[in-house]
Scaffold this motif. Sequence first.
Motif, PDB file in Angstrom:
ATOM      1  N   GLN A   1      -2.628  28.776 -75.928  1.00  6.98           N
ATOM      2  CA  GLN A   1      -1.867  28.526 -74.693  1.00  6.98           C
ATOM      3  C   GLN A   1      -1.865  27.038 -74.377  1.00  6.98           C
ATOM      4  O   GLN A   1      -2.833  26.326 -74.640  1.00  6.98           O
ATOM      5  N   PRO A   2      -0.792  26.503 -73.753  1.00  6.99           N
ATOM      6  CA  PRO A   2      -0.690  25.057 -73.503  1.00  6.99           C
ATOM      7  C   PRO A   2      -1.689  24.561 -72.484  1.00  6.99           C
ATOM      8  O   PRO A   2      -2.069  23.417 -72.498  1.00  6.99           O
ATOM      9  N   GLN A   3      -2.110  25.378 -71.527  1.00 12.56           N
ATOM     10  CA  GLN A   3      -3.005  24.890 -70.509  1.00 12.56           C
ATOM     11  C   GLN A   3      -4.450  24.894 -70.966  1.00 12.56           C
ATOM     12  O   GLN A   3      -5.347  24.514 -70.234  1.00 12.56           O
ATOM     13  N   GLN A   4      -4.713  25.387 -72.159  1.00 10.65           N
ATOM     14  CA  GLN A   4      -6.079  25.551 -72.632  1.00 10.65           C
ATOM     15  C   GLN A   4      -6.517  24.274 -73.325  1.00 10.65           C
ATOM     16  O   GLN A   4      -5.820  23.739 -74.170  1.00 10.65           O
ATOM     17  N   THR A   5      -7.731  23.744 -73.005  1.00 10.03           N
ATOM     18  CA  THR A   5      -8.217  22.489 -73.580  1.00 10.03           C
ATOM     19  C   THR A   5      -9.678  22.648 -73.933  1.00 10.03           C
ATOM     20  O   THR A   5     -10.459  23.186 -73.151  1.00 10.03           O
ATOM     21  N   LEU A   6     -10.085  22.166 -75.112  1.00  9.51           N
ATOM     22  CA  LEU A   6     -11.476  22.172 -75.540  1.00  9.51           C
ATOM     23  C   LEU A   6     -11.763  20.863 -76.223  1.00  9.51           C
ATOM     24  O   LEU A   6     -11.046  20.478 -77.138  1.00  9.51           O
ATOM     25  N   GLU A   7     -12.774  20.157 -75.792  1.00  6.44           N
ATOM     26  CA  GLU A   7     -13.149  18.884 -76.386  1.00  6.44           C
ATOM     27  C   GLU A   7     -14.619  18.943 -76.787  1.00  6.44           C
ATOM     28  O   GLU A   7     -15.420  19.580 -76.104  1.00  6.44           O
ATOM     29  N   ALA A   8     -14.985  18.249 -77.864  1.00  2.00           N
ATOM     30  CA  ALA A   8     -16.381  18.154 -78.311  1.00  2.00           C
ATOM     31  C   ALA A   8     -16.764  16.701 -78.364  1.00  2.00           C
ATOM     32  O   ALA A   8     -16.032  15.873 -78.879  1.00  2.00           O
ATOM     33  N   GLU A   9     -17.906  16.365 -77.837  1.00  3.78           N
ATOM     34  CA  GLU A   9     -18.427  15.008 -77.851  1.00  3.78           C
ATOM     35  C   GLU A   9     -19.788  15.009 -78.513  1.00  3.78           C
ATOM     36  O   GLU A   9     -20.591  15.934 -78.290  1.00  3.78           O
ATOM     37  N   PRO A  10     -20.113  13.997 -79.328  1.00  2.00           N
ATOM     38  CA  PRO A  10     -21.426  13.979 -79.996  1.00  2.00           C
ATOM     39  C   PRO A  10     -22.508  13.633 -79.010  1.00  2.00           C
ATOM     40  O   PRO A  10     -22.297  12.952 -78.029  1.00  2.00           O
ATOM     41  N   ARG A  11     -23.724  14.125 -79.319  1.00  2.00           N
ATOM     42  CA  ARG A  11     -24.901  13.771 -78.564  1.00  2.00           C
ATOM     43  C   ARG A  11     -26.092  13.811 -79.495  1.00  2.00           C
ATOM     44  O   ARG A  11     -26.069  14.428 -80.545  1.00  2.00           O
ATOM     45  N   GLU A  12     -27.161  13.159 -79.094  1.00  2.00           N
ATOM     46  CA  GLU A  12     -28.366  13.089 -79.897  1.00  2.00           C
ATOM     47  C   GLU A  12     -29.498  13.766 -79.149  1.00  2.00           C
ATOM     48  O   GLU A  12     -29.710  13.479 -77.966  1.00  2.00           O
ATOM     49  N   ASN A  13     -30.220  14.656 -79.852  1.00  2.00           N
ATOM     50  CA  ASN A  13     -31.411  15.303 -79.333  1.00  2.00           C
ATOM     51  C   ASN A  13     -32.539  15.088 -80.314  1.00  2.00           C
ATOM     52  O   ASN A  13     -32.335  15.051 -81.536  1.00  2.00           O
ATOM     53  N   VAL A  14     -33.738  14.926 -79.803  1.00  2.00           N
ATOM     54  CA  VAL A  14     -34.933  14.798 -80.651  1.00  2.00           C
ATOM     55  C   VAL A  14     -35.576  16.166 -80.732  1.00  2.00           C
ATOM     56  O   VAL A  14     -36.014  16.703 -79.709  1.00  2.00           O
ATOM     57  N   VAL A  15     -35.588  16.743 -81.924  1.00  2.00           N
ATOM     58  CA  VAL A  15     -36.103  18.102 -82.128  1.00  2.00           C
ATOM     59  C   VAL A  15     -37.413  18.016 -82.889  1.00  2.00           C
ATOM     60  O   VAL A  15     -37.444  17.511 -84.024  1.00  2.00           O
ATOM     61  N   PRO A  16     -38.546  18.440 -82.326  1.00  2.00           N
ATOM     62  CA  PRO A  16     -39.820  18.415 -83.049  1.00  2.00           C
ATOM     63  C   PRO A  16     -39.889  19.568 -84.060  1.00  2.00           C
ATOM     64  O   PRO A  16     -39.481  20.684 -83.769  1.00  2.00           O
TER      65      PRO A  16
ATOM     66  N   TYR B   1      -5.232  36.105 -68.882  1.00  2.00           N
ATOM     67  CA  TYR B   1      -6.114  35.404 -69.816  1.00  2.00           C
ATOM     68  C   TYR B   1      -6.155  33.921 -69.444  1.00  2.00           C
ATOM     69  O   TYR B   1      -5.117  33.292 -69.270  1.00  2.00           O
ATOM     70  N   VAL B   2      -7.400  33.413 -69.358  1.00  2.00           N
ATOM     71  CA  VAL B   2      -7.583  32.012 -68.969  1.00  2.00           C
ATOM     72  C   VAL B   2      -7.904  31.150 -70.176  1.00  2.00           C
ATOM     73  O   VAL B   2      -7.286  30.109 -70.409  1.00  2.00           O
ATOM     74  N   GLY B   3      -8.861  31.537 -70.986  1.00  2.00           N
ATOM     75  CA  GLY B   3      -9.269  30.745 -72.147  1.00  2.00           C
ATOM     76  C   GLY B   3     -10.448  31.378 -72.835  1.00  2.00           C
ATOM     77  O   GLY B   3     -10.895  32.478 -72.494  1.00  2.00           O
ATOM     78  N   LYS B   4     -10.994  30.668 -73.854  1.00  2.00           N
ATOM     79  CA  LYS B   4     -12.057  31.208 -74.679  1.00  2.00           C
ATOM     80  C   LYS B   4     -13.154  30.171 -74.817  1.00  2.00           C
ATOM     81  O   LYS B   4     -12.893  28.995 -75.017  1.00  2.00           O
TER      82      LYS B   4
ATOM     83  N   ASP C   1     -14.197  35.310 -74.186  1.00  2.00           N
ATOM     84  CA  ASP C   1     -12.891  35.272 -73.554  1.00  2.00           C
ATOM     85  C   ASP C   1     -13.050  35.346 -72.029  1.00  2.00           C
ATOM     86  O   ASP C   1     -13.822  36.178 -71.517  1.00  2.00           O
ATOM     87  N   ILE C   2     -12.288  34.471 -71.311  1.00  2.00           N
ATOM     88  CA  ILE C   2     -12.327  34.412 -69.853  1.00  2.00           C
ATOM     89  C   ILE C   2     -11.018  34.960 -69.318  1.00  2.00           C
ATOM     90  O   ILE C   2      -9.928  34.562 -69.763  1.00  2.00           O
ATOM     91  N   HIS C   3     -11.096  35.863 -68.320  1.00  2.00           N
ATOM     92  CA  HIS C   3      -9.930  36.448 -67.687  1.00  2.00           C
ATOM     93  C   HIS C   3     -10.044  36.306 -66.173  1.00  2.00           C
ATOM     94  O   HIS C   3     -11.155  36.290 -65.634  1.00  2.00           O
ATOM     95  N   ALA C   4      -8.875  36.190 -65.492  1.00  2.00           N
ATOM     96  CA  ALA C   4      -8.800  36.240 -64.025  1.00  2.00           C
ATOM     97  C   ALA C   4      -8.436  37.661 -63.639  1.00  2.00           C
ATOM     98  O   ALA C   4      -7.398  38.183 -64.076  1.00  2.00           O
ATOM     99  N   ILE C   5      -9.276  38.282 -62.817  1.00  2.00           N
ATOM    100  CA  ILE C   5      -9.101  39.708 -62.531  1.00  2.00           C
ATOM    101  C   ILE C   5      -8.313  39.944 -61.246  1.00  2.00           C
ATOM    102  O   ILE C   5      -8.116  41.104 -60.881  1.00  2.00           O
ATOM    103  N   ARG C   6      -7.931  38.901 -60.517  1.00  2.00           N
ATOM    104  CA  ARG C   6      -7.083  39.109 -59.344  1.00  2.00           C
ATOM    105  C   ARG C   6      -6.142  37.924 -59.182  1.00  2.00           C
ATOM    106  O   ARG C   6      -6.334  36.862 -59.784  1.00  2.00           O
ATOM    107  N   SER C   7      -5.099  38.119 -58.358  1.00  2.00           N
ATOM    108  CA  SER C   7      -4.095  37.079 -58.142  1.00  2.00           C
ATOM    109  C   SER C   7      -4.688  35.939 -57.314  1.00  2.00           C
ATOM    110  O   SER C   7      -5.437  36.171 -56.364  1.00  2.00           O
TER     111      SER C   7
END
Length: 794
Positions: free
Chosen positions: A26-41, A74-77, A110-116
């Motif tokens: 859908q055109p209104q749906q947007t997903l972006e990924a940005e890198p990050r650093e975590n220190v994992v022992p 349906y809103v997005g995923k 999946d995300i849905h809107a259940i009312r108007s």
Amino acid sequence: MLTRNCLSLLLWVLFEGGLVTTLHPQPQQTLEAEPRENVVPVPGRRSFAQRVKRGWVWNQFFVLEEYMGSEPQYVGKLHSDLDKGVGTVKYTLSGDGAGTVFTIDETTGDIHAIRSLDREEKPFYTLRAQAVDVDTKKPLEPESEFIIKVQDINDNEPKFLDGPYVASVPEMSPVGAYVLQVKATDADDPTYGNSARVVYSILQGQPYFSIDPKTGVIRTALPNMDREVKEQYQVLIQAKDMGGQLGGLAGTTTVNITLTDVNDNPPRFPKSIFHLKVPESSHVGSAIGRIRAVDPDFGKNAEIEYNIVPGDGGNLFDITTDENTQEGVIKLKKPLDFETKKAYTFKVEASNLHLDHRFHSVGPFKDTATVKINVLDMDEPPVFSKPMYTMEVYEDTPVGTIIGAVTAQDLDAGSSSVRYFIDWKNDVDSYFTIDATEGTIATNELLDRESAAQYNFSIIASKVSNPQLTSKVNVIVNILDVNEFPPEISVPYETSVCENAKTGQVIQIITAADKDLSPAGQRFSFRLSPEASNKPNFTVHDYRNNTAGIETRRNGYSRRQQELYFLPIVIEDSSYPVQSSTNTLTIRVCRCDSDGTIQSCNVEAIFLPVGLSTGALIAILLCIVILLVIVVLYVALRRQKKKDTLMTSKEDIRDNVIHYDDEGGGEEDTQAFDIGALRNPKVIEDNKIRRDIKPDTLRFSRHRPPVEDNTDIRDFINQRLQENDVDPTAPPYDSLATYAYEGNGSVAESLSSIDSLTTEADQDYDYLGDWGPRFKILADMFGEEESYNPDKVT
């Protein structure tokens, strides 16, 4: 641009090893990924920094408002890179509307809107998403926050919140004159599309007014709109969104516009001539008629001022404006007489009070009309020759003396005879009578000016042919005085003079009163009577203005020698025959301060301001004297009782010893004087020597040559004793009875010179050397004085 973005995304996936999954096409749906650093022992190994990709960073989703479908919208995923699709990841949703407005599939994300939804109610929702391990219940990714915006549709029409509107504009305004600005509000999103872009138009009210499509400003569209033609206008305004395009929603409002008045019309008389009929009996100041000019304007622009144009007959009339009806009210300034003039003609001018300079070119804002007045003949009452009559008569004039006459005439065409009579109101009117035919007034009783100086009554005149027509006039009769009473001195009849008065000092200003006339009607003269003119105490100075001053003729007066002076004063008037009287002025001598202010004149004057009478003062003084006598008697009895007690009590003698100046042999001499003897009554009884009287000359072992009595000391002591015996405030007598006497018991005998019968030069101090070492210093001191005594030097 799209190709470049895709290439960048592919390179990021290859180098970072991450995976980005498109949520939904859908055109209104947007997903972006940005890198990050975590220190994992890592357990069992050294910790090291490992670069781990960030699973997601959510920005926002869009959902349409007012969705009316049967299935949830349906809103997005949501998807995590750690989700391998084997059901080990669980997705959760929290925040605004989670569970009530929005739901999420825990397995697929999946995300849905259940009312108007309504954007005008809530434009966006803030939610938080998280991926959790199904087995361990631990989060696989940090919680991420994202926004779901409600995308606007054109579902609200423009509304005029302040309508309907009321406005006004002056009549005769030019084209484009500002009237009012209206404003419509659209609840749709102004940042998305044209749903909130409003355009204004006029549906009703043309061609008189116009409106600006963008600003909503209403202006006049026709020139010279006349209020007198049409005053009210109702304009229908429309506001339409979508920029006024087809399919836009619209709202309307009404604007009630009133043309306000300006002074663009002059007053006009409806006719050129006004006829009035006025009875000749009309009273001066009464309204005799009304005329009106018409002005189509309103309010202050229609206010009219009326004026009589100078000319024939106008001086008998006046005209004013009735503020309520704007009519011209014609009033009578002078009385009318049919026999003198039967008709009057004059012109009246009507003009506006408030002019508008913009309409001066139209012409003069005034109009003129002619007024014709016809005087009607009326049967009038008689008219007196004067508006008021004044007469004079001497007091004690014989009864029946004529003092004057009144005259009245019938001025109508058929003249009628007149009858006169007095208007009886009270008993005062009975002092006079009037001849019914001639109108002469005569006295009916003896008149006394001292009882009444003036009489005021009314005379009525009536026509014989019509007795109902009457007129009235006032008559004032002044009673002239005959000098029969002498003048008398005005109050006060008593004055005062200070003891320290100087010669020529004015102590009182006196005036005179005469029962015959007021002091302003004649002159009074003042002088001393012949028997008092030769006395050198006071004199009278006539100021020749009906006043005189009492002046002193010598310096100083004494109350002890003479407290009161009686000054006879002769007062004369200037009438004929001359009347005089002798009046006695009482002058009291008083004590004054240096400024001449009276302090007191006698004993009574001191207490009178307190408000007490003489009897009350005498009673108070008598009570005070009685109290003083009682106090003196009480004190005397107490003293006598105390004296008897001290003289008879033996134990009290012990107290007297402590006041004596007994001398001892020094600190080491404990045998010289036994203090116990002073406190033992038995020892006192054994020692018969009285301490409260002068003791006899004591005989010591050491004999001294006899000396003469010291008479000076004896006289001094006797004098002091006598003074203290008569002094009631002195201390007890026993304390003074031993004055300057010393007790016995000292081996060294008394060192005082009071008992010495010789002078200091005759004293022999050699015996001091025999008293022992304790008195060595004293013997040396007196031995040195004797050796250095200049009287012994030969």
